[in-house]
Structure formats: structure tokens, C-alpha cells
Design a protein around this motif. Structure first.
Motif, PDB file in Angstrom:
ATOM      1  N   ASP A   1       0.844  -1.200   0.000  1.00 25.27           N
ATOM      2  CA  ASP A   1       0.000   0.000   0.000  1.00 25.27           C
ATOM      3  C   ASP A   1       0.874   1.242   0.000  1.00 25.27           C
ATOM      4  O   ASP A   1       0.605   2.200  -0.724  1.00 25.27           O
ATOM      5  CB  ASP A   1      -0.887   0.034   1.263  1.00 25.27           C
ATOM      6  N   ALA A   2       1.931   1.223   0.819  1.00 25.25           N
ATOM      7  CA  ALA A   2       2.774   2.410   0.957  1.00 25.25           C
ATOM      8  C   ALA A   2       3.427   2.783  -0.365  1.00 25.25           C
ATOM      9  O   ALA A   2       3.606   3.964  -0.668  1.00 25.25           O
ATOM     10  CB  ALA A   2       3.847   2.174   2.021  1.00 25.25           C
TER      11      ALA A   2
ATOM     12  N   ARG B   1       9.752   0.257  -7.238  1.00 29.01           N
ATOM     13  CA  ARG B   1       8.964   0.352  -6.008  1.00 29.01           C
ATOM     14  C   ARG B   1       8.956  -0.982  -5.271  1.00 29.01           C
ATOM     15  O   ARG B   1       9.042  -1.040  -4.044  1.00 29.01           O
ATOM     16  CB  ARG B   1       7.524   0.735  -6.307  1.00 29.01           C
TER      17      ARG B   1
ATOM     18  N   GLU C   1       9.926  10.506  -8.471  1.00 34.26           N
ATOM     19  CA  GLU C   1       8.951   9.781  -7.642  1.00 34.26           C
ATOM     20  C   GLU C   1       9.643   8.751  -6.774  1.00 34.26           C
ATOM     21  O   GLU C   1       9.316   8.587  -5.591  1.00 34.26           O
ATOM     22  CB  GLU C   1       7.921   9.082  -8.533  1.00 34.26           C
TER      23      GLU C   1
ATOM     24  N   GLU D   1      11.548  10.370  -3.950  1.00 34.43           N
ATOM     25  CA  GLU D   1      10.634  10.827  -2.914  1.00 34.43           C
ATOM     26  C   GLU D   1      10.184   9.656  -2.053  1.00 34.43           C
ATOM     27  O   GLU D   1      10.172   9.736  -0.827  1.00 34.43           O
ATOM     28  CB  GLU D   1       9.397  11.477  -3.557  1.00 34.43           C
ATOM     29  N   LEU D   2       9.796   8.582  -2.728  1.00 32.03           N
ATOM     30  CA  LEU D   2       9.290   7.410  -2.007  1.00 32.03           C
ATOM     31  C   LEU D   2      10.337   6.878  -1.031  1.00 32.03           C
ATOM     32  O   LEU D   2      10.064   6.651   0.144  1.00 32.03           O
ATOM     33  CB  LEU D   2       8.912   6.340  -3.029  1.00 32.03           C
TER      34      LEU D   2
ATOM     35  N   GLU E   1      11.017   9.365   1.912  1.00 31.37           N
ATOM     36  CA  GLU E   1       9.898   9.432   2.859  1.00 31.37           C
ATOM     37  C   GLU E   1       9.833   8.187   3.721  1.00 31.37           C
ATOM     38  O   GLU E   1       9.711   8.257   4.945  1.00 31.37           O
ATOM     39  CB  GLU E   1       8.573   9.522   2.105  1.00 31.37           C
ATOM     40  N   LEU E   2       9.867   7.016   3.067  1.00 27.88           N
ATOM     41  CA  LEU E   2       9.712   5.775   3.825  1.00 27.88           C
ATOM     42  C   LEU E   2      10.868   5.592   4.810  1.00 27.88           C
ATOM     43  O   LEU E   2      10.680   5.136   5.930  1.00 27.88           O
ATOM     44  CB  LEU E   2       9.630   4.580   2.875  1.00 27.88           C
TER      45      LEU E   2
END
Lengths: 256, 290, 270
Positions: free
Chosen positions: A138-139, A160, A190, A193-194, A197-198
Motif C-alpha cells: 500500500d505504501a 517500487r 517519484e 521521494e518514495l 519518505e519511507l
């Protein structure tokens, strides 16, 4: 929450007498992104791979300090090495997913360091792991793709999955070896960023190799410039001037 | 600058190159030479054709009256094929894996490759004869011979398949701290599993064919029945046996396709009921007996 | 991008759906039943099985030392005969197999009935083992190399024909379309459209089959179809194990030489 990494006098020669890493000293701690920039062949990838021993250092120490102990990654062997590797997650330039397995299975391989082989063969994963996998899916925004084969995904989607897999290990340190070099500019941002952030949410430090200086300046709290197997710059994006870049990469015309 | 157009083509389009022409002549010369060496004369051939018509007439209609011997022999061949395939496949997986130079150290890969090479080098019939001389007539010799053949075939192809995998996927799984066994299970096997299933089902078909024949040298199965029928000139019984063999082998191929569909394409019962086309993995296996 | 967590909710993950699991289980079950039934029913005397290693050791002992002197007198000529059988058989099979392969290819021959016939011929010739073909041809033409060559040829039809058929089915339809549009006959389509595309695959198939045929030809003599198999049969019947070993070694060498030859040729031509 995250670990501290201390690299001391790290040397690596692939061929005797031709060192690629010439005595690197580096300490990374606290959460936040450290970007390593430098021309191809200067040892960025070697440095990263020496941290989780995918490449054997010729000499030197790589000390991972966690809440309960210090481990010298450069000298542990056998199951101690595997336990140490569990704490270091890695994201690869070419994603390195197991293409024939589904997205879900690829995520669950992140737990293989914690499971005996017979359980892994029977696919008897703990419910906790499965929950965590779904959360991570989901994340990273791939919930509908859970049962698709990895080779059916686009480059950005695969990366991802790669990030999610690394985080499945619940690592104390995240490494990324040119994670965006195979992606288009928009997807690259993207992914950066992912990742940041995580990692920030989990409080773990991130070390990223990259050759896109602008991306580095944008996302990294600290930038390390390498040239000829040594660190020649260590500071933040602000202090990275064109003369520094010239020293790191050589050549001028690309700096215009 | 004068514009020089070719007045005529110096080379006829679509003509054969000199190399090809020489090649064709050489082949024809060889055929003549070899035929002479082997004593092929036209008269022998004509006499043969005469015999052929007599022979064919004696084969038809096929004689199924001695069906109990026929069935007994066929069942034994099937049993040989099943046991040899299961044992052979089970052994080939570790042996083939050990032979992969990209994953295993030299002391493991060299013996494995040598073993596989020896198993491949002799024809299953010769191996069957040797086993017959060693362990006596009957199915045991047949099973052992076909196990050797299976290891030789699957072992080689499987090692090649493992050596062709993407090592990057292996690297990534290793980086998570997985043990060697886990790395094999999750990074190596998924990449080669579908090819392994292809080889295994293929070898089952091959063993089924060979099991009908090792009996000719005494290693059990319908081959023995067939051979005695020939020697007694019972050509109509021969025909019946051949028809049965062909039917069983065709059935075996259908079964093999089904197993491939279930394990490789992960077909589900719904898809079968809807008559989804069962895919066939390319059967272009090197060094094999298609 | 960080979603709201789904606390306390256990989501399940299964690797295979129930239907897939059932199918896999059925196959496993069938295999186990087949194995158990075979073991119970098959006629193996356990004493022979336990005795096997000792017997094998005894046999190997008798096969040593290798009787090299035997080679020039009988083995060499038989070996050459074997190679001729293999080569002529392969050449003949190519001539016979090509039209059948064309018939079985569904893009060259759109007629479904002819396709079926073609496939049937190919499957049948493959299912009958070369030894059995040899027996058939011996019954017709008498023992000797003629039977052996024909056996090799007919057995190979299935192999060559099937792979050629598949190669033809995998050609690019584009260039064929162009030829049809220009009004070419079937023969010309074959010559200028299909043949150039399948040429490398074709040679590869022929070479491969020749390699296999060398192995097969070596054993045909065991039933009387010429070649080194006959020498082997004689030696075994006379229990001259040391001659048997020199024959086996020569067969081994020939097979290896054939493989080396093929690898070299492939590097050059393909």
C-alpha cells in the motif's frame, strides 16, 4: 532507531596492485539521505557493495553500530554475516527482482534472512510478515499488482517493489546503488521521494549512489563526492560548487 | 563525371554461390561412394520391395488375440518408464544444480559434469545390455539403464539452464541475508523451474519410448515380446504391438502436455473446462531423441 | 504516499488458488500411485538388486585391460560402415521429411486435414524406435547395412519433419505476404520466402539429427542391421569382454568426434 555506519580505511583491489578504493573513511549516522556522487569507475558501487559484503574488501573495517552491538561487516562470516546482511537493505539499479515470481513473493524474499529453508520452500510465512508486506505494498502504491509476475511491471513499478523488498527486512540501514539510472526523469523523482519518505518514517539512514547531481542536491542532506577511489568532498548541497564538481568529475563543458 | 550504368548484370540474381554448388556436388559424390561401400545395389533394392509387399500383407490385419501377453509386456514397460523417470528426475535435480559453474565451486561442478557426460555418451541400449549382463535379465536392468539416460539428458540441460540465469537476481536475494538454500529456492529455481518441468516431462516421454525397446536386449518390457514375434515371423502380432506402442506413446505426450500446463502455465480447472489452449513449450531440446 | 495503516486486519496471501492446488495435488497423487503400483507389481528379484554392485564390479573387471590389438582387424571397418549408415540415413531422411514437414505446417498448408495427416506421419515415425524400424527393414530387405540405413532414415523423418514444420510455422508472415501479393506460386514462395528464413534452423536440425544418428547407428547392428553393433554383438556373445571394451571406447570416441565436428561446423555456418 537507525544504525550508525563507520567505514575505516577501506581498501579494495580487484587486481593486485590496482586499488579501486584507496583507504576510504566515512561515518554515516542519524536518519537522512547521504548521496555519493562521482564518475563511473571511481568505486561508488564497490564502496556500497563492500558494506553488505557482496564484494569482499581487501582490507579495512565496516562497522555497523546498532542499539545492542557493533558488528564489523568486513570480517564476519557464515550465519553472522547473514544476520548482519539482514540489517542492511539494498535497492539496485536494475531492480534485480526475481522476474518469474509475483510481486508479493518478491516482497516476501525480503524475509528470507529470517527463515529456515524448509519453511521458505513451503511458503510458510508468518502472518505478521504477510501483513507487513501488504502494508508496504500500500505504501508504495502497488496493492492491485500483488499477484502479478514481476516481469509484467514497468521500470518504475519494479523499483517500487525493490524498495518495498528492502524495507521488508526491517533494516537499520538502506543502501541504494544508482536506483534511478534506468528510469525516466519523472519516475526518478517519484522513486527518490518514495525512498526518502519511507526511510525517514522509519528513522533509518540512507546511502544512495547517483550520478544525477541535481537529484542529489534536491534530496540529500549530505553529499559525498568521490574521485579516484577517495572522498574529495563531504558537505551539503549548498557548498557543492562548480569547482568541487570539476574536481570530482573532471571536464568543464558539462558544467555550463 | 560520366554516369556508368552496368550494361548487364555480372551475376545472375538468385543463383547459387560457388560454395553451395561445390557442396551439392560433394554430397552427391559421397552418396554414390557410401552406397557402394555399403553394397547397395539396385537389384537388392527391387527384391526388397517385393518382399516389402509380402511383408505388409502379412502384417495386416493386426492380430490382437494374444492380448494378455501384449498387455503384460506393455504394463511392464510402463512400470519401467515410471520408476526410471521418477528416480532419474529426482537425481538429476541435485546433480544438474551441482554442475553449474556460476554457483558451485570447482570440486562440486567438475565431478557432476563428468558424471553427466559419461551418462550421455553411451546409447541407452548399450547401457541396458551392460546392466543385463551385470544384474541379469528383467526390468531392473531396464530401469537402471533409463535412469542413466535420464541423468545424462536432464543433467546436462539443467546445468546449462542454471548457468544462463541472471546472476543479479541471485545477488539481490543474497543481499537480504538469505541462506544458501534460500537463495537457491528463491532466486535460482524460479528462473529455471519451467525449463526443468519441460525437460522432465520430455524425458518421461523419451523413457516411455525407450522402455518399449530395451526389452529387445532382455531388459524387460514389451520389447522382448516384439522381438520374439519378429523371430517367429508373427508379423500380424508385430503390427498389433506396434499399434499399441504408438497409442501409448501418444497418450504419454498428451499427459506430458497436461503436466506442463499445470506446473508451468499454472492452469486452473476453470480454464481447462473452457478448453483453454494448452501451451506447448518449445521442444527443441539439444541432443535429444524427439 | 504513506497510506493509512490497516491495523489489526489480517489479510491473506495464497500462492496458488484452490483450483490450481487441486490440479497440482492430483498430479502428485497420480505420480505417487503410479510409483507405488509399479514397485509392487514389477518383477524384480531383490537378491539381484542387492547383488548388482558386486556384479557390475565383476563385469568392469573383466573388461579390463582393453584389447587394443583387436581394433584394426574388425572394429575400424565396422566403424566406417556405421558412419556411412548414419550419413546416408540422414540425407535420405531429409529428402523424405521435408515434404511431410511442409504438409504439417499450418501456415504453408492451410488444409487442416493434410496438416493432420502430416502430423500423424511425423508422430508415428517418431514413436517407433530405430531398433524396431531396423527389425522391420531386416524382415523386408534382409540383414545388413541397407536395413540399417532405411531404419535411420525413417526414424529421422519424424524428428526432422517436426522441427522443420515448426521452423516454417515460426517464419515472418510479412515477406511471404509480399510474395503472395506479387503473384508467386507456392514453389516460389517456398524458394524465395520460406527457405531463406529457415535456412539456419534447417542446418542446425540436420546437424543435430546426424549427431544423434551416429549414436543410433552404432547400436542397430545389435539386431543385425550393419555397423559396429554387429561386432559388439559378436564379442558379447563370445564373452570377449576386453574386445567389448575396445568397441565401446571406439563408439565413445566416434560420438565425441562427431560432436566436436558439429560444434565447429555450427560456429562457421551458423
Amino acid at each position: 532507531m537507525g544504525a550508525e555506519l563507520r567505514i575505516e580505511k577501506l581498501f579494495k583491489s580487484y587486481k593486485a596492485g590496482v586499488p579501486v578504493l584507496k583507504g576510504v573513511d566515512l561515518t554515516v549516522s542519524g536518519d537522512g539521505v547521504t548521496a555519493i556522487i562521482g564518475p563511473s569507475g571511481t568505486g561508488k558501487s564497490t564502496l556500497l557493495r563492500c558494506i553488505n559484503r557482496l564484494v569482499e574488501p581487501t582490507s579495512g573495517k565496516v562497522i555497523l553500530r546498532t542499539a545492542n552491538k557493533d558488528i564489523d561487516l568486513a570480517s564476519v562470516r557464515g550465519s553472522a554475516l547473514r544476520q548482519a546482511r539482514r540489517m542492511v537493505g539494498m535497492v539496485f539499479q536494475e531492480y534485480n527482482l526475481v522476474e518469474r515470481l509475483t510481486v508479493m513473493e518478491n516482497l516476501l524474499t525480503g524475509r528470507l534472512g529470517y527463515m529456515p529453508a524448509w519453511k521458505a520452500w513451503m511458503r510458510k510465512f508468518e502472518q505478521e510478515d504477510i501483513n507487513r508486506a501488504f502494508e508496504l505494498l500500500d505504501a508504495v502504491g502497488l496493492s492491485e499488482h500483488a499477484n502479478q509476475r514481476a516481469d509484467a511491471l514497468s521500470g518504475g513499478q519494479r523499483q517500487r517493489v525493490g524498495i518495498a523488498r528492502a524495507l521488508m527486512q526491517q533494516p537499520e540501514l538502506l543502501l541504494a546503488d544508482e536506483p534511478t539510472s534506468s528510469l525516466d526523469p519523472k519516475t526518478s523523482v517519484e522513486i527518490m521521494e518514495l525512498m526518502t519518505e519511507l526511510a525517514h518514517a522509519r528513522g533509518i539512514p540512507v546511502i544512495i549512489n547517483m550520478h544525477d547531481v541535481e537529484l542529489a542536491k534536491r534530496f540529500a542532506k549530505r553529499i559525498i563526492g568521490m574521485s579516484g577511489g577517495n572522498i574529495v568532498f563531504d558537505g551539503d548541497g549548498q557548498s557543492l560548487s562548480t569547482s568541487h564538481l570539476k574536481q570530482i568529475y573532471g571536464g568543464e563543458s558539462w558544467l555550463q | 563525371m560520366t554516369n556508368t550504368l552496368p550494361q548487364r548484370m555480372d551475376v545472375r540474381p538468385f543463383s547459387y554461390s560457388t560454395g553451395t554448388k561445390v557442396g551439392i556436388v560433394l554430397v552427391l559424390l559421397y552418396v554414390v561412394y557410401a552406397a557402394a561401400q555399403l553394397d547397395f545395389t539396385y537389384s537388392r533394392f527391387i527384391t526388397g520391395l517385393d518382399n516389402a509387399s509380402t511383408f505388409l500383407s502379412r502384417m495386416v490385419p493386426p492380430n490382437f488375440t494374444r492380448s494378455n501377453i501384449l498387455i503384460k509386456g506393455m504394463v511392464e514397460s510402463l512400470e519401467i518408464a515410471v520408476l526410471a523417470s521418477v528416480a532419474g528426475i529426482a537425481l538429476s535435480l541435485p546433480i544438474g544444480l551441482l554442475g553449474a559453474r556460476n554457483l558451485m565451486p570447482g570440486w562440486a561442478s567438475w565431478p557432476s559434469r563428468a558424471l553427466v557426460a559419461v551418462c550421455r555418451s553411451l546409447h541407452p541400449v548399450i547401457v541396458a545390455i551392460l546392466f543385463v549382463k551385470a544384474v541379469g535379465f528383467g526390468a531392473l536392468a531396464g530401469i537402471m539403464a533409463l535412469v542413466v539416460a535420464s541423468i545424462g539428458f536432464i543433467g546436462k540441460l539443467f546445468t546449462e539452464a542454471v548457468e544462463e540465469i541472471s546472476i543479479k537476481q541471485v545477488e539481490a536475494v543474497r543481499a537480504t541475508g538469505a541462506s544458501f538454500a534460500n537463495v537457491i529456492l528463491f532466486a535460482v529455481l524460479p528462473q529455471v523451474f519451467s525449463r526443468f518441468v519441460g525437460f522432465a516431462t520430455y524425458q518421461f516421454d523419451s523413457n516411455l519410448r525407450n522402455s518399449t525397446m530395451v526389452g529387445i536386449v532382455g531388459a524387460g518390457g514389451i520389447g522382448g515380446t516384439l522381438f520374439s514375434a519378429f523371430q517367429r515371423f508373427d508379423y500380424d502380432f508385430v503390427c498389433a504391438i506396434l499399434i499399441t506402442i504408438i497409442a501409448v506413446i501418444m497418450l504419454g505426450e498428451i499427459l506430458a502436455n497436461f503436466v506442463r500446463a499445470v506446473f508451468v502455465d499454472n492452469i486452473s480447472p476453470g480454464e481447462i473446462l473452457r478448453h483453454k489452449r494448452i501451451s506447448r513449450i518449445s521442444q527443441g531440446h539439444e541432443g535429444a531423441d524427439t | 504516499m504513506i497510506s493509512s495503516a490497516t491495523h489489526g486486519q489480517n489479510r491473506t496471501w495464497v500462492r496458488y488458488t484452490l483450483g490450481q492446488k487441486l490440479l497440482r495435488f492430483t498430479i502428485y497423487l497420480a505420480i505417487v500411485i503410479a510409483v507405488v503400483q509399479s514397485i509392487r507389481h514389477i518383477n524384480i528379484i531383490p537378491e539381484f538388486m542387492y547383488d548388482a554392485p558386486a556384479q557390475m564390479a565383476d563385469l568392469l573387471n573383466r573388461m579390463w585391460p582393453i584389447d587394443w590389438a583387436h581394433y584394426p582387424q574388425s572394429v575400424h571397418a565396422a566403424l566406417m560402415e556405421t558412419i556411412h549408415i548414419a550419413t546416408l540415413g540422414t540425407i535420405l531422411s531429409v529428402i523424405l521429411a521435408f515434404p511431410v514437414g511442409l504438409m504439417a505446417a499450418n501456415n504453408f498448408t492451410p488444409n487442416a486435414f493434410l496438416n493432420f495427416i502430416g502430423r500423424l506421419i511425423l508422430v508415428s515415425t517418431r514413436s517407433v524406435n530405430s531398433l524396431v524400424w531396423a527389425l522391420l527393414f531386416i524382415a523386408i530387405f534382409g540383414p545388413g547395412a541397407l536395413a540399417g540405413t532405411l531404419a535411420i532414415a525413417f526414424r529421422s523423418i519424424g524428428f526432422v519433419g517436426k522441427l522443420v514444420g515448426e521452423a516454417i510455422e515460426q517464419t515472418h508472415p510479412g515477406s511471404i505476404e509480399a510474395l503472395i501479393a506479387a503473384g508467386a506460386t507456392k514453389g516460389s514462395q517456398l524458394n524465395y520466402g520460406y527457405w531463406p528464413q529457415i535456412k539456419p534452423a534447417f542446418w542446425s536440425i540436420v546437424l543435430l539429427r546426424w549427431d544423434i544418428n551416429v549414436r543410433e547407428s552404432a547400436v542397430l547392428g545389435l539386431v543385425g542391421a550393419g555397423g559396429i553393433g554387429m561386432t559388439l554383438d559378436t564379442a558379447m556373445n563370445l564373452f570377449e569382454w576386453q574386445r567389448v571394451s575396445v568397441i565401446l571406447v571406439s563408439i565413445f570416441v566416434i560420438v565425441i568426434l562427431a560432436e566436436i565436428l558439429i560444434t565447429q561446423v555450427r560456429k562457421r555456418i551458423l
